[in-house]
Motif scaffolding. Structure first.
Motif, PDB file in Angstrom:
ATOM      1  N   LEU A  27      15.033  74.743 -10.954  1.00 30.71           N
ATOM      2  CA  LEU A  27      15.090  73.817 -11.748  1.00 30.71           C
ATOM      3  C   LEU A  27      16.515  74.033 -12.495  1.00 30.71           C
ATOM      4  O   LEU A  27      16.818  75.229 -13.036  1.00 30.71           O
ATOM      5  N   ALA A  28      17.300  73.348 -12.550  1.00 39.06           N
ATOM      6  CA  ALA A  28      18.661  73.489 -13.176  1.00 39.06           C
ATOM      7  C   ALA A  28      18.715  73.271 -14.603  1.00 39.06           C
ATOM      8  O   ALA A  28      17.804  72.600 -15.147  1.00 39.06           O
ATOM      9  N   GLU A  29      19.372  74.201 -15.104  1.00 44.34           N
ATOM     10  CA  GLU A  29      19.364  73.827 -16.626  1.00 44.34           C
ATOM     11  C   GLU A  29      19.715  72.411 -17.285  1.00 44.34           C
ATOM     12  O   GLU A  29      19.177  71.984 -18.260  1.00 44.34           O
ATOM     13  N   GLU A  30      20.521  71.635 -16.538  1.00 45.84           N
ATOM     14  CA  GLU A  30      20.841  70.440 -16.863  1.00 45.84           C
ATOM     15  C   GLU A  30      19.806  69.303 -16.790  1.00 45.84           C
ATOM     16  O   GLU A  30      19.295  68.392 -17.745  1.00 45.84           O
TER      17      GLU A  30
ATOM     18  N   TRP B  29      12.303  79.325 -18.223  1.00 48.48           N
ATOM     19  CA  TRP B  29      11.474  78.914 -17.116  1.00 48.48           C
ATOM     20  C   TRP B  29      11.924  80.074 -15.852  1.00 48.48           C
ATOM     21  O   TRP B  29      12.883  80.727 -16.023  1.00 48.48           O
ATOM     22  N   GLU B  30      11.065  80.121 -15.084  1.00 46.27           N
ATOM     23  CA  GLU B  30      10.978  81.299 -14.030  1.00 46.27           C
ATOM     24  C   GLU B  30      10.382  80.849 -12.743  1.00 46.27           C
ATOM     25  O   GLU B  30       9.589  79.887 -12.667  1.00 46.27           O
ATOM     26  N   LYS B  31      10.846  81.450 -11.673  1.00 48.71           N
ATOM     27  CA  LYS B  31       9.907  81.066 -10.280  1.00 48.71           C
ATOM     28  C   LYS B  31       8.562  81.733 -10.284  1.00 48.71           C
ATOM     29  O   LYS B  31       8.437  82.915 -10.642  1.00 48.71           O
ATOM     30  N   GLU B  32       7.645  80.936  -9.844  1.00 49.59           N
ATOM     31  CA  GLU B  32       6.208  81.632  -9.812  1.00 49.59           C
ATOM     32  C   GLU B  32       5.668  81.035  -8.603  1.00 49.59           C
ATOM     33  O   GLU B  32       5.392  79.961  -8.411  1.00 49.59           O
ATOM     34  N   LYS B  33       5.807  81.985  -7.437  1.00 52.09           N
ATOM     35  CA  LYS B  33       5.576  81.606  -6.121  1.00 52.09           C
ATOM     36  C   LYS B  33       6.439  80.775  -5.539  1.00 52.09           C
ATOM     37  O   LYS B  33       7.887  80.622  -5.878  1.00 52.09           O
TER      38      LYS B  33
ATOM     39  N   PHE C  28       7.161  76.643 -23.031  1.00 49.38           N
ATOM     40  CA  PHE C  28       7.602  75.723 -24.294  1.00 49.38           C
ATOM     41  C   PHE C  28       6.639  75.904 -25.227  1.00 49.38           C
ATOM     42  O   PHE C  28       5.450  76.392 -25.145  1.00 49.38           O
ATOM     43  N   VAL C  29       7.063  75.292 -26.458  1.00 44.89           N
ATOM     44  CA  VAL C  29       6.435  75.153 -27.713  1.00 44.89           C
ATOM     45  C   VAL C  29       6.709  73.971 -28.411  1.00 44.89           C
ATOM     46  O   VAL C  29       7.523  73.118 -28.309  1.00 44.89           O
ATOM     47  N   CYS C  30       5.643  73.317 -29.254  1.00 44.08           N
ATOM     48  CA  CYS C  30       5.512  72.394 -29.895  1.00 44.08           C
ATOM     49  C   CYS C  30       5.144  72.636 -31.528  1.00 44.08           C
ATOM     50  O   CYS C  30       4.470  73.508 -31.749  1.00 44.08           O
ATOM     51  N   GLY C  31       5.633  71.440 -32.221  1.00 48.49           N
ATOM     52  CA  GLY C  31       5.062  71.603 -33.702  1.00 48.49           C
ATOM     53  C   GLY C  31       5.361  72.692 -34.645  1.00 48.49           C
ATOM     54  O   GLY C  31       6.684  73.194 -34.355  1.00 48.49           O
ATOM     55  N   GLN C  32       4.539  73.610 -35.262  1.00 48.60           N
ATOM     56  CA  GLN C  32       4.804  74.440 -35.980  1.00 48.60           C
ATOM     57  C   GLN C  32       5.347  75.797 -35.213  1.00 48.60           C
ATOM     58  O   GLN C  32       6.321  76.615 -35.672  1.00 48.60           O
ATOM     59  N   ARG C  33       4.901  75.847 -34.042  1.00 47.84           N
ATOM     60  CA  ARG C  33       5.520  76.918 -33.211  1.00 47.84           C
ATOM     61  C   ARG C  33       6.913  76.891 -32.788  1.00 47.84           C
ATOM     62  O   ARG C  33       7.702  77.998 -32.849  1.00 47.84           O
TER      63      ARG C  33
END
Length: 407
Positions: free
Chosen positions: A140-143, A219-223, A230-235
């Protein structure tokens, strides 16, 4: 209604915070945990990546909610006292609404990745502080992450309606679902019109705007997949506050404005590397001086010169270097070093080429006395074990063994 089938109020109205219900059943599970099964409930049970609700029943804390063998069990801290076989339930609304925000955020973000890059979401986890999705892609690229995040926040800002609809398996082909539905029978769809159609049994707000905002953290490689946090709202605000506090602390410590923190930290790290190298060089010189001093004070041992020393809490790497340097100080030197560290004893032995004592044999003669392990070569050996005797006594045993091996 089937026997013990609870009416799910969270599907009728996900904003229900309090309710009253008759009790179908009150019992304990095989682990002795008390639970209640109600005629109807607003408590959401764990499922679909979303944690259970908490709250109270008649004032008693509800600690877990699970669907077991078709019945929704409310596990309570203690048995609940009933009046006319009824319960008053109160939902922990802050927790429920947080879950609703995170869950709709996941729908939006997953749809954004799929619409923008055809990256499918294969799993979702709603954690206590951070949520994750696993994308079916190897990188996954940053862009790409920024573009998906921007699209997700645009959908939130548009405050689109979030609708739910029950359909049958026969009706599935009429909808462009983001992923296959694994649940047989009636299927609950969560729909963001013209953006996302997804089979889901979780709780969500009735508009995307109630997610407030979405932020990808990392983000990171998982297998073979990419795990996006990520987070949403109040988080989002909680994360912003936490990071602002950290940045503010660093600006004070490094005496640099926020925009220069990176270069200031890099400068300090480079200085630390220089300091560490200087310290390592000085420590090496000290060990060299120490080795010279040991050689000067070596005592005669038959036809050899014996260096013996007992240390407290020395690094094993220091002792290794010290033994090798000291044994190189002549052709007739034997070095025996014992180190006491915590509840352990360590031994390092070294001999010059003409010492005539096999250091591997020497150390293995005494290691059984301290239930130890170790070994090496004829000119150098090391080991360690339990402190079954004082370090000085172990030294005496080593000297005796050296004398026997030399003869």
């Amino acid at each position: 209604m089937k026997e013990l089938e609870t009416k799910k109020l969270y599907y009728d109205n996900q904003y229900t915070r309090s309710f009253s219900s008759k009790v179908f059943k009150q019992d304990e599970d095989e682990n002795g945990r008390p639970y209640i099964v109600l005629e109807e409930t607003a408590f959401y049970p764990t499922g679909g990546g979303q944690p259970h609700d908490t709250g109270t029943l008649n004032g008693v804390s509800v600690q877990d909610v699970e669907e077991v063998d078709g019945e929704i069990r409310h596990y309570t801290e203690t048995a609940v006292e009933l009046t006319n076989n009824k319960c008053i339930g109160d939902i922990d609304w802050e927790r429920r609404f947080d879950h609703m925000q995170q869950h709709i955020g996941q729908h939006i973000l997953s749809a954004a990745f799929e619409e923008s890059f055809s990256y499918k979401t294969v799993s979702f986890h709603l954690g206590k502080e951070v949520c994750t999705i696993d994308l079916e892609t190897g990188e996954l690229a940053e862009e790409e992450a920024l573009e998906a995040e921007k699209l997700a926040n645009n959908i939130i800002l548009e405050d689109r309606p979030v609708k739910t609809k029950w359909i049958t398996e026969e009706e599935l082909p009429d909808y462009r679902l983001r992923k296959d539905v694994a649940v047989p029978g009636d299927i609950r769809l969560v729909i963001i019109p013209d953006f996302d159609y997804n089979g889901c049994g979780g709780t969500h707000p009735d508009s995307t705007g109630q997610a407030n905002a979405l932020k990808i953290l990392h983000w990171e490689k998982e297998k073979k997949k990419i795990r996006v946090s990520f987070v949403c709202g109040q988080r989002v605000l909680d994360q912003l506050h936490e990071k602002h506090q950290a940045v503010q602390g660093l600006t004070d410590i490094l005496n640099s404005p926020q925009e220069e923190l990176g270069s200031a930290a890099k400068k300090i790290l480079e200085q630390n590397k220089d300091y560490e190298k200087t310290i390592a060089d000085l420590k090496k010189q000290l060990v060299e001086f120490e080795a010279v001093d040991l050689v000067k004070n070596a005592r005669n041992f038959k036809s050899l010169r014996l260096i013996q020393a007992v240390f407290q809490e020395r690094l094993i790497t220091d002792l290794q270097q010290l033994a090798k340097l000291a044994s190189a100080g002549g052709n007739d030197i034997v070095v025996i070093l014992v180190n006491e560290t915590g509840s352990k004893l360590q031994v390092v032995c070294a001999g010059s080429d003409n010492a005539g004592i096999n250091m591997n044999h020497l150390i293995k003669e005494v290691l059984p006395l301290i239930n130890g392990r170790g070994g090496g070569k004829g000119s150098f050996a090391q080991g360690g074990g339990e402190k079954t005797m004082p370090a000085e006594q172990l030294m005496e045993e080593l000297v005796k063994s050296a004398e026997a091996l030399h003869s």
